[in-house]
Design a protein around this motif. Sequence first.
Motif, short mmCIF file in Angstrom:
data_model
loop_
_atom_site.label_atom_id
_atom_site.label_comp_id
_atom_site.label_asym_id
_atom_site.label_seq_id
_atom_site.Cartn_x
_atom_site.Cartn_y
_atom_site.Cartn_z
N GLN A 208 68.70 57.38 36.55
CA GLN A 208 68.47 55.98 36.23
C GLN A 208 68.12 55.16 37.46
OE1 GLN A 208 72.14 54.92 34.30
NE2 GLN A 208 71.56 55.84 32.33
N LEU A 209 68.63 55.59 38.62
CA LEU A 209 68.31 54.90 39.87
C LEU A 209 66.88 55.12 40.31
CD1 LEU A 209 71.41 55.58 42.16
CD2 LEU A 209 70.81 53.42 41.06
N HIS A 210 66.30 56.25 39.90
CA HIS A 210 64.95 56.63 40.35
C HIS A 210 63.97 55.50 40.04
CE1 HIS A 210 62.01 59.90 41.38
NE2 HIS A 210 61.21 59.00 40.86
N PRO A 211 63.38 54.90 41.06
CA PRO A 211 62.50 53.75 40.82
C PRO A 211 61.21 54.16 40.12
CG PRO A 211 62.44 54.40 43.13
CD PRO A 211 63.50 55.24 42.48
N ALA A 212 60.71 53.24 39.29
CA ALA A 212 59.45 53.50 38.58
C ALA A 212 58.30 53.63 39.57
CB ALA A 212 59.18 52.40 37.57
N THR A 213 58.30 52.79 40.58
CA THR A 213 57.31 52.87 41.65
C THR A 213 58.03 52.71 42.97
OG1 THR A 213 56.87 50.49 41.55
CG2 THR A 213 55.46 51.92 40.22
N ILE A 214 57.57 53.41 43.98
CA ILE A 214 58.20 53.33 45.30
C ILE A 214 57.20 53.76 46.34
CG2 ILE A 214 59.13 55.68 45.36
CD1 ILE A 214 61.73 54.41 46.51
N GLU A 215 57.25 53.13 47.49
CA GLU A 215 56.34 53.48 48.58
C GLU A 215 56.71 54.84 49.15
OE1 GLU A 215 54.83 51.71 52.89
OE2 GLU A 215 56.11 50.51 51.56
N MET A 216 55.72 55.73 49.25
CA MET A 216 55.97 57.04 49.80
C MET A 216 56.29 56.93 51.29
SD MET A 216 55.63 59.22 47.32
CE MET A 216 55.24 60.82 48.01
N GLY A 217 57.15 57.79 51.77
CA GLY A 217 57.51 57.78 53.19
C GLY A 217 58.93 58.25 53.38
N LEU A 218 59.29 58.54 54.62
CA LEU A 218 60.61 59.06 54.93
C LEU A 218 61.53 58.00 55.54
CD1 LEU A 218 59.69 62.57 56.41
CD2 LEU A 218 60.38 61.99 54.07
N GLU A 219 61.05 56.78 55.67
CA GLU A 219 61.86 55.76 56.34
C GLU A 219 63.16 55.48 55.59
OE1 GLU A 219 58.68 55.45 55.55
OE2 GLU A 219 57.71 55.53 57.52
N ARG A 220 63.08 55.34 54.27
CA ARG A 220 64.28 55.01 53.49
C ARG A 220 65.31 56.14 53.54
NH1 ARG A 220 63.07 55.86 49.11
NH2 ARG A 220 60.88 56.50 49.32
N VAL A 221 64.85 57.36 53.29
CA VAL A 221 65.79 58.48 53.24
C VAL A 221 66.36 58.75 54.64
CG1 VAL A 221 64.04 60.29 53.53
CG2 VAL A 221 66.15 60.80 52.32
N ARG A 222 65.55 58.53 55.68
CA ARG A 222 66.04 58.73 57.04
C ARG A 222 67.09 57.66 57.39
NH1 ARG A 222 61.24 59.71 59.64
NH2 ARG A 222 61.48 61.97 59.70
#
Length: 426
Positions: free
Chosen positions: A19-33
């Motif tokens: 449910q948390l998975h966003p419908a749209t999100i900017e690709m990249g590793l900044e958030r997960v990092r």
Amino acid sequence: MSSFQAPQTLADWLEYIEQLHPATIEMGLERVREVYDRLNAPKFCPLFIVGGTNGKGSTCTMLEATLQAAGYRTGKYLSPHLVRYNERVRIDGHDATDEVLITGFRAVEEARSDTQLTYFEFTTLAAWVSFSQAGLDALILEVGLGGRLDAVNIFEPDCSILTSVAMDHMDYLGDTREQIGWEKAHIFRPGKAAICTEPQPPQTVLDYAKEIGTDLQLIGRDFGFEAQDRQQWLFWSRAGKRSGLPYPCLRGANQLANASACIAALEALRESLPVGAQDIRHGLLQAELPGRFQVLPGRPSVILDVGHNPHAAAVLRENLGNMGFYRRTFAVVGMLRDKDIRGVFEHLRGRIDIWYVATLENPRGAQASELAAALQEANAGGEVKLFQSPHEAYAAAEAEVLEDDRILVFGSFYTVAEVMQARGLI
């Protein structure tokens, strides 16, 4: 955060993360990092990262089995799973328990605050937390999609393995092998070994490895294999030759390439993870991975294969041809709509006598009628029968099959999992 009511069971946590998975999100590793840094769980042991279009799971499993045979405590991260999510996170040779996984999920939820994460990003970080608390000696992480922007790529491998480069996930990775290869090559690291079993790597892979100073080792140039007879094979590399090796327990013509990648990677890290010749033999014989050209015991023969792209279908065709004579071949197939369905069927043209095409009950699942239309477009040959589910399709094939026939179940993890459940295998 104080009002947050944490899920209690693994199933509840997985539903919450979906449910948390966003419908749209900017690709990249900044958030997960960013979330990874908050977790304060630094790298703690030698790490292998394995990417590629096909062959990743088999290679990871042979690495795990060999390191286990050598006495090391291992962690292995794969995706997707067949039946239970726990299959994705293996600790010391066993699927992680619900409790261990939930602990990881809680840690990521606390660390992320209001940072958005995709399902794969969230679960990858949770797997890392689980591994970091288990006292492991070696880690093996499989790339989920591509390489450059995959969540697994935030970690720093001591050795990278690229198994193959073929056309798949083109909406995300590009519509040429050069583009896809460039994306996948980003799991390479400067000064570290990169093992490549793709026999014809795109130029972008070679260029990127040279650009960053990777120790690129190519199959056929820096290492390889030779069949000695039907019982033994030989591995060669910069370090020399290893003869008298048993064929891997995992079946299929491509498994010697995967096994060679495993041995080459272990040789690259021999100073930190020494492994003996007998450990390699035991690892090859003990490695098991359901659904990778898995031939069930008994007659008639039943083959389970999760292959779902044209490259995998080409390997599947070769493997079927190597099995010997069968009077008829029945194929139970269900696929996701976003795959190259026609391309898969074209590689199996003339190999199947009766197609039992099934609808997958999944938001991305193709209807049986769509599969039937793709078979006609591919001029695949054979009779076509339509069913509402892989379970029903398999039951129909089982009712018609004779002892000297065989049943092939393939096209998707979902298809193979449903048939395995129907047979009581899992």
